[in-house]
Design a protein around this motif. Structure first.
Motif, PDB file in Angstrom:
ATOM      1  N   ALA A  61       0.857  -1.245  -0.013  1.00 37.71           N
ATOM      2  CA  ALA A  61       0.057   0.177   0.062  1.00 37.71           C
ATOM      3  C   ALA A  61       0.992   1.147  -0.029  1.00 37.71           C
ATOM      4  O   ALA A  61       0.624   2.473  -0.643  1.00 37.71           O
ATOM      5  N   ALA A  62       1.838   1.119   0.630  1.00 38.92           N
ATOM      6  CA  ALA A  62       2.899   2.418   0.980  1.00 38.92           C
ATOM      7  C   ALA A  62       3.596   2.633  -0.666  1.00 38.92           C
ATOM      8  O   ALA A  62       3.821   3.755  -0.904  1.00 38.92           O
ATOM      9  N   THR A  63       3.862   1.602  -1.377  1.00 36.89           N
ATOM     10  CA  THR A  63       4.277   1.770  -2.513  1.00 36.89           C
ATOM     11  C   THR A  63       3.332   2.374  -3.638  1.00 36.89           C
ATOM     12  O   THR A  63       3.826   3.415  -4.192  1.00 36.89           O
ATOM     13  N   ALA A  64       2.106   2.097  -3.520  1.00 39.42           N
ATOM     14  CA  ALA A  64       0.957   2.574  -4.388  1.00 39.42           C
ATOM     15  C   ALA A  64       1.029   4.093  -3.978  1.00 39.42           C
ATOM     16  O   ALA A  64       0.614   4.818  -4.897  1.00 39.42           O
ATOM     17  N   ARG A  65       0.991   4.395  -2.776  1.00 39.02           N
ATOM     18  CA  ARG A  65       0.724   5.706  -2.140  1.00 39.02           C
ATOM     19  C   ARG A  65       2.015   6.541  -2.867  1.00 39.02           C
ATOM     20  O   ARG A  65       1.852   7.639  -3.385  1.00 39.02           O
ATOM     21  N   PHE A  66       3.196   6.075  -2.845  1.00 40.15           N
ATOM     22  CA  PHE A  66       4.570   6.692  -3.442  1.00 40.15           C
ATOM     23  C   PHE A  66       4.264   7.020  -4.854  1.00 40.15           C
ATOM     24  O   PHE A  66       4.446   8.050  -5.101  1.00 40.15           O
ATOM     25  N   LEU A  67       3.963   5.902  -5.489  1.00 36.53           N
ATOM     26  CA  LEU A  67       3.823   6.181  -7.055  1.00 36.53           C
ATOM     27  C   LEU A  67       2.712   7.099  -7.291  1.00 36.53           C
ATOM     28  O   LEU A  67       2.732   7.919  -8.369  1.00 36.53           O
ATOM     29  N   ARG A  68       1.621   7.327  -6.624  1.00 36.68           N
ATOM     30  CA  ARG A  68       0.648   8.321  -6.795  1.00 36.68           C
ATOM     31  C   ARG A  68       0.997   9.582  -6.510  1.00 36.68           C
ATOM     32  O   ARG A  68       0.980  10.569  -7.500  1.00 36.68           O
ATOM     33  N   VAL A  69       1.681  10.013  -5.392  1.00 39.92           N
ATOM     34  CA  VAL A  69       2.073  11.293  -5.063  1.00 39.92           C
ATOM     35  C   VAL A  69       3.519  11.806  -5.735  1.00 39.92           C
ATOM     36  O   VAL A  69       3.501  12.808  -6.203  1.00 39.92           O
ATOM     37  N   ALA A  70       4.251  10.726  -6.079  1.00 41.61           N
ATOM     38  CA  ALA A  70       5.550  11.142  -6.885  1.00 41.61           C
ATOM     39  C   ALA A  70       5.210  11.229  -8.493  1.00 41.61           C
ATOM     40  O   ALA A  70       5.958  11.802  -9.091  1.00 41.61           O
ATOM     41  N   GLU A  71       4.066  10.931  -8.927  1.00 39.26           N
ATOM     42  CA  GLU A  71       3.600  10.943 -10.227  1.00 39.26           C
ATOM     43  C   GLU A  71       4.682  10.501 -10.903  1.00 39.26           C
ATOM     44  O   GLU A  71       4.775  11.125 -12.365  1.00 39.26           O
ATOM     45  N   LEU A  72       5.134   9.140 -10.979  1.00 42.56           N
ATOM     46  CA  LEU A  72       6.278   8.706 -11.602  1.00 42.56           C
ATOM     47  C   LEU A  72       5.504   8.033 -13.097  1.00 42.56           C
ATOM     48  O   LEU A  72       6.320   7.512 -13.858  1.00 42.56           O
ATOM     49  N   ASN A  73       4.238   8.033 -12.962  1.00 42.81           N
ATOM     50  CA  ASN A  73       3.603   7.297 -14.368  1.00 42.81           C
ATOM     51  C   ASN A  73       3.605   8.545 -15.317  1.00 42.81           C
ATOM     52  O   ASN A  73       3.070   8.082 -16.576  1.00 42.81           O
ATOM     53  N   THR A  74       3.912   9.847 -14.904  1.00 49.54           N
ATOM     54  CA  THR A  74       3.829  10.938 -16.209  1.00 49.54           C
ATOM     55  C   THR A  74       4.932  11.009 -16.918  1.00 49.54           C
ATOM     56  O   THR A  74       6.118  10.636 -16.421  1.00 49.54           O
ATOM     57  N   ALA A  75       4.691  11.057 -18.040  1.00 50.47           N
ATOM     58  CA  ALA A  75       5.920  11.304 -19.054  1.00 50.47           C
ATOM     59  C   ALA A  75       6.641  12.748 -18.647  1.00 50.47           C
ATOM     60  O   ALA A  75       6.194  13.706 -18.679  1.00 50.47           O
ATOM     61  N   TYR A  76       8.074  12.535 -18.557  1.00 49.72           N
ATOM     62  CA  TYR A  76       8.909  13.743 -18.660  1.00 49.72           C
ATOM     63  C   TYR A  76       9.982  13.763 -19.356  1.00 49.72           C
ATOM     64  O   TYR A  76      10.592  12.761 -19.853  1.00 49.72           O
TER      65      TYR A  76
END
Length: 471
Positions: free
Chosen positions: A380-395
């Motif tokens: 669950a902590a990893t899912a929260r991290f990915l959400r708030v870090a927005e790592l799925n967004t293309a940069y």
């Protein structure tokens, strides 16, 4: 060709030092890699033998980074139950005795090749960038995420001239995180406000504590007596870790807490003073050396008491909740995450503390639901991290790195209004780069002398170019 992004997690400590910045980034690396979110590398400090003796417990030392890596992986796999699928890389570090922490030596961004520099996660971003002199993190990496672990301002306030130090540190922390991080994650609102920051607890609990909690729940469902002991506290035995507040609460409320017994577990610089203060109380307060919180002797305790307000998110509180215990803690921003659990009891003042202790000891903990167990997990902590870090967004890749050897780009007369903020940030980064390159300035702000480049011992042990061979 693998299209997964490369994630480099830089942290300020490593096992066998059992501190939060050694343990939590290790679990983050393991679960990010397991989740298949990217190709993960954990970047940790390597200490010379002299510093290892100062930092690592039980006289544990390593002759090579390979030995330490084996120790780290073995410890992790014993707790997660799966093989670690991430790389480990070591940077040169030295232990600062006055700060009681490890500081990086040289430009540690160089450890990640430019073609793999997608995402950097800076565990304790202010700590990693105070004395950084080298490539700008936001130029080297497409995305830089800071995770704030420590309430530095609260610790500094307790030192000599603490308020002045905290005032200066507050602005330095704002400065370095602004110029080096795209996004900052604060584990709780107990930390200072920082630019581009959001509050979210992105830490989980060691899986073995959830396993213990599951067994406790099964025993509760069978009607078995699960808890046979009363209250305890476990934490590094230094006054700033809640011992001062705890003993004051007990001292002022000895009549109201008549018959109450508390067991304290911890090791640290203030152990002897804590023991002497506990002996002065009319209450029964037993003081024992520190132990692993998963030690069988803790299984029978029903109530975990933690009055600390210096933590950001207390790991032992999360572990106690995961094991199905009742937690009594202060109504403080550092405990906000725990309020969602029915076994968390918070207090506002001395009277509230006494009432919550009595209620916790006289009632049975509510069994944790599967959903509550999941919230505490690293999944669950990893899912929260990915959400708030927005790592799925293309940069997009930054194609050109700024040259710190010329001021022209910072003072360009062709700057347009939309770019002014960026030029100001670039100029601010240049000021930090210039100041951090002056040995006298570095020392004045607390850097370890001669820490702009690794010494020959570090270069030999880590296979780095020797100083005289560097360009």
């Amino acid at each position: 060709m693998d299209n997964k992004q490369h994630i480099a997690i830089f942290t300020t400590a490593s096992l066998p030092w059992m501190t939060g910045t050694a343990v939590n980034p290790l679990f983050r690396a393991a679960y990010l890699a397991m989740d298949g979110q990217g190709i993960v590398t954990l970047v940790v400090p390597w200490l010379s033998l002299k510093d290892q003796h100062l930092v690592y417990p039980n006289n544990i030392t390593f002759n090579s980074p390979k030995e330490q890596e084996y120790h780290i992986r073995q410890w992790l796999e014993e707790r997660t139950g799966f093989a670690s699928g991430f790389g480990i890389c070591f940077y040169p570090g030295k232990f600062s005795t006055d700060k009681r922490s490890i500081l990086a030596i040289g430009d540690i961004t160089e450890l990640i090749p430019d073609e793999l520099a997608d995402v950097a996660v800076l565990e304790e971003p202010e700590h990693l960038t105070w004395y950084h002199h080298g490539r700008r993190w936001k130029t080297k990496f497409r995305r830089v995420i800071g995770v704030v672990h420590t309430n530095y301002l609260e610790y500094v306030k307790r030192e000599r001239n603490g308020r002045l130090q905290a005032f200066l540190l507050k602005y330095i922390n704002n400065w370095v995180t602004h110029i080096y991080c795209h996004k900052v994650i604060r584990l709780s609102a107990a930390t200072q406000e920082l630019p581009r920051s959001t509050v979210c607890n992105v830490h989980g609990v060691n899986p073995k504590f959830i396993d213990i909690g599951q067994k406790v729940r099964e025993q509760q469902q069978l009607g078995c007596q699960t808890f046979t002991k009363g209250a305890y506290y476990i934490g590094k035995m230094v006054w700033s870790k809640g011992y001062k507040e705890l003993l004051q609460l007990l001292s002022k409320n000895q009549e109201q807490l008549a018959g109450f017994q508390l067991d304290l577990y911890g090791s640290g610089e203030d152990s002897e003073e804590v023991k002497q203060a506990a002996k002065k109380l009319r209450l029964t307060v037993n003081v024992y050396p520190g132990r692993d919180h998963a030690d069988p002797r803790f299984l029978g305790y029903k109530v975990f008491i933690n009055p600390s307000t210096t933590d950001v998110v207390c790991t032992t509180t999360a572990e106690a909740l995961a094991m199905g215990k009742v937690v009594v803690c202060a109504n403080h921003p550092s405990n906000e995450f725990f309020k969602q659990f029915p076994n968390c009891r918070t207090y506002e003042d001395e009277a509230g503390f006494v009432n919550q202790v009595h209620e916790a000891l006289s009632s049975n903990p509510a069994p944790l639901t599967s959903e509550q167990q999941h919230v505490l997990s690293w999944e669950a902590a990893t899912a929260r991290f990915l959400r708030v870090a927005e790592l799925n967004t293309a940069y997009g890749k930054i194609v050109a790195a700024p040259s710190y050897r010329s001021r022209s780009r910072f003072l360009s007369p062709t700057a347009t209004l939309p770019n002014i903020k960026k030029y100001m940030e670039d100029a601010s980064a240049f000021v930090h780069f210039a100041a951090s390159g002056i040995e006298a300035t570095r020392r004045a702000f607390g850097a370890i002398p001669g820490s702009m480049q690794p010494d020959e011992e570090h270069c030999r042990e880590l296979g780095l170019p020797f100083p005289q061979l560097r360009h």
